[in-house]
Design a protein around this motif. Structure first.
Motif, PDB file in Angstrom:
ATOM      1  N   GLY A   1       0.784  -1.230   0.000  1.00 19.75           N
ATOM      2  CA  GLY A   1       0.000   0.000   0.000  1.00 19.75           C
ATOM      3  C   GLY A   1       0.815   1.280   0.000  1.00 19.75           C
ATOM      4  N   ILE A   2       2.129   1.173  -0.082  1.00 18.18           N
ATOM      5  CA  ILE A   2       2.993   2.352  -0.105  1.00 18.18           C
ATOM      6  C   ILE A   2       3.549   2.512  -1.518  1.00 18.18           C
ATOM      7  CG2 ILE A   2       5.109   3.398   0.786  1.00 18.18           C
ATOM      8  CD1 ILE A   2       4.628   1.767   3.358  1.00 18.18           C
ATOM      9  N   ALA A   3       3.380   3.706  -2.081  1.00 18.53           N
ATOM     10  CA  ALA A   3       3.889   3.974  -3.429  1.00 18.53           C
ATOM     11  C   ALA A   3       5.411   4.053  -3.372  1.00 18.53           C
ATOM     12  CB  ALA A   3       3.320   5.283  -3.950  1.00 18.53           C
ATOM     13  N   ILE A   4       6.077   3.172  -4.118  1.00 20.66           N
ATOM     14  CA  ILE A   4       7.546   3.206  -4.139  1.00 20.66           C
ATOM     15  C   ILE A   4       8.098   3.546  -5.519  1.00 20.66           C
ATOM     16  CG2 ILE A   4       7.799   1.587  -2.232  1.00 20.66           C
ATOM     17  CD1 ILE A   4       8.713  -0.438  -4.462  1.00 20.66           C
ATOM     18  N   GLY A   5       7.264   3.533  -6.537  1.00 20.01           N
ATOM     19  CA  GLY A   5       7.739   3.839  -7.882  1.00 20.01           C
ATOM     20  C   GLY A   5       6.680   4.501  -8.722  1.00 20.01           C
ATOM     21  N   VAL A   6       7.099   5.402  -9.582  1.00 25.94           N
ATOM     22  CA  VAL A   6       6.194   6.097 -10.500  1.00 25.94           C
ATOM     23  C   VAL A   6       6.802   6.021 -11.894  1.00 25.94           C
ATOM     24  CG1 VAL A   6       5.197   8.323 -11.135  1.00 25.94           C
ATOM     25  CG2 VAL A   6       5.311   7.668  -8.740  1.00 25.94           C
ATOM     26  N   LEU A   7       6.002   5.650 -12.875  1.00 31.07           N
ATOM     27  CA  LEU A   7       6.438   5.620 -14.269  1.00 31.07           C
ATOM     28  C   LEU A   7       5.648   6.653 -15.047  1.00 31.07           C
ATOM     29  CD1 LEU A   7       6.811   2.581 -13.159  1.00 31.07           C
ATOM     30  CD2 LEU A   7       7.189   2.079 -15.542  1.00 31.07           C
ATOM     31  N   GLU A   8       6.338   7.493 -15.797  1.00 27.76           N
ATOM     32  CA  GLU A   8       5.721   8.486 -16.659  1.00 27.76           C
ATOM     33  C   GLU A   8       6.004   8.063 -18.091  1.00 27.76           C
ATOM     34  OE1 GLU A   8       3.447  11.198 -17.976  1.00 27.76           O
ATOM     35  OE2 GLU A   8       3.720  11.056 -15.816  1.00 27.76           O
ATOM     36  N   LEU A   9       4.975   7.719 -18.830  1.00 25.87           N
ATOM     37  CA  LEU A   9       5.127   7.202 -20.188  1.00 25.87           C
ATOM     38  C   LEU A   9       4.711   8.251 -21.212  1.00 25.87           C
ATOM     39  CD1 LEU A   9       3.543   3.712 -19.492  1.00 25.87           C
ATOM     40  CD2 LEU A   9       5.966   4.348 -19.404  1.00 25.87           C
ATOM     41  N   LYS A  10       5.471   8.352 -22.266  1.00 23.92           N
ATOM     42  CA  LYS A  10       5.178   9.264 -23.368  1.00 23.92           C
ATOM     43  C   LYS A  10       5.105   8.455 -24.656  1.00 23.92           C
ATOM     44  CE  LYS A  10       5.167  12.930 -20.941  1.00 23.92           C
ATOM     45  NZ  LYS A  10       3.859  13.470 -20.644  1.00 23.92           N
ATOM     46  N   ASN A  11       4.332   8.955 -25.616  1.00 24.00           N
ATOM     47  CA  ASN A  11       4.277   8.249 -26.897  1.00 24.00           C
ATOM     48  C   ASN A  11       5.591   8.447 -27.644  1.00 24.00           C
ATOM     49  OD1 ASN A  11       4.194  10.668 -28.403  1.00 24.00           O
ATOM     50  ND2 ASN A  11       1.980  10.765 -28.275  1.00 24.00           N
ATOM     51  N   SER A  12       5.748   7.762 -28.745  1.00 20.46           N
ATOM     52  CA  SER A  12       7.028   7.771 -29.462  1.00 20.46           C
ATOM     53  C   SER A  12       7.370   9.145 -30.037  1.00 20.46           C
ATOM     54  CB  SER A  12       7.016   6.724 -30.575  1.00 20.46           C
ATOM     55  OG  SER A  12       5.991   7.009 -31.505  1.00 20.46           O
ATOM     56  N   ARG A  13       6.389  10.008 -30.225  1.00 22.48           N
ATOM     57  CA  ARG A  13       6.656  11.356 -30.737  1.00 22.48           C
ATOM     58  C   ARG A  13       7.146  12.290 -29.636  1.00 22.48           C
ATOM     59  NH1 ARG A  13       1.801   9.811 -32.888  1.00 22.48           N
ATOM     60  NH2 ARG A  13       0.721  11.125 -31.391  1.00 22.48           N
ATOM     61  N   GLY A  14       6.902  11.937 -28.373  1.00 23.53           N
ATOM     62  CA  GLY A  14       7.363  12.756 -27.256  1.00 23.53           C
ATOM     63  C   GLY A  14       8.749  12.337 -26.822  1.00 23.53           C
ATOM     64  N   SER A  15       9.461  13.259 -26.222  1.00 28.51           N
ATOM     65  CA  SER A  15      10.820  12.931 -25.777  1.00 28.51           C
ATOM     66  C   SER A  15      10.802  12.467 -24.326  1.00 28.51           C
ATOM     67  CB  SER A  15      11.738  14.146 -25.917  1.00 28.51           C
ATOM     68  OG  SER A  15      11.421  15.114 -24.939  1.00 28.51           O
ATOM     69  N   ILE A  16      11.825  11.743 -23.961  1.00 29.73           N
ATOM     70  CA  ILE A  16      11.961  11.324 -22.566  1.00 29.73           C
ATOM     71  C   ILE A  16      12.135  12.558 -21.684  1.00 29.73           C
ATOM     72  CG2 ILE A  16      13.479  10.107 -20.951  1.00 29.73           C
ATOM     73  CD1 ILE A  16      13.829   7.967 -23.047  1.00 29.73           C
ATOM     74  N   GLY A  17      12.749  13.594 -22.223  1.00 32.53           N
ATOM     75  CA  GLY A  17      12.906  14.845 -21.481  1.00 32.53           C
ATOM     76  C   GLY A  17      11.561  15.415 -21.040  1.00 32.53           C
TER      77      GLY A  17
END
Length: 65
Positions: free
Chosen positions: A19-35
């Motif tokens: 029940g404790i949040a230990i990780g967050v993933l932010e996903l972007k489509n292929s046209r967006g940059s990881i930045g």
């Protein structure tokens, strides 16, 4: 999802352990940059957004296709 004023913030994927949040993933489509994902993750951590939520997070990832 958390709403502050006219801003709605919610992580794409949250990893929970006991029940404790230990990780967050932010996903972007292929046209967006990881930045863009990194910038969004940094903004989300501000106190006026979901700063209290990410106080327990140990891992933050950003990725695209």
């Amino acid at each position: 999802m958390t709403v502050y004023g006219n801003h709605e913030k919610r992580p794409d994927i949250v990893l929970y352990v006991n029940g404790i949040a230990i990780g967050v993933l932010e996903l972007k489509n292929s046209r967006g940059s990881i930045g863009d994902g990194i910038r969004q993750s940094l903004v989300n951590q501000r106190a006026e957004f979901i700063g209290a939520f990410v106080s327990t997070v140990q891992f933050i990832f950003a990725g695209n296709d």
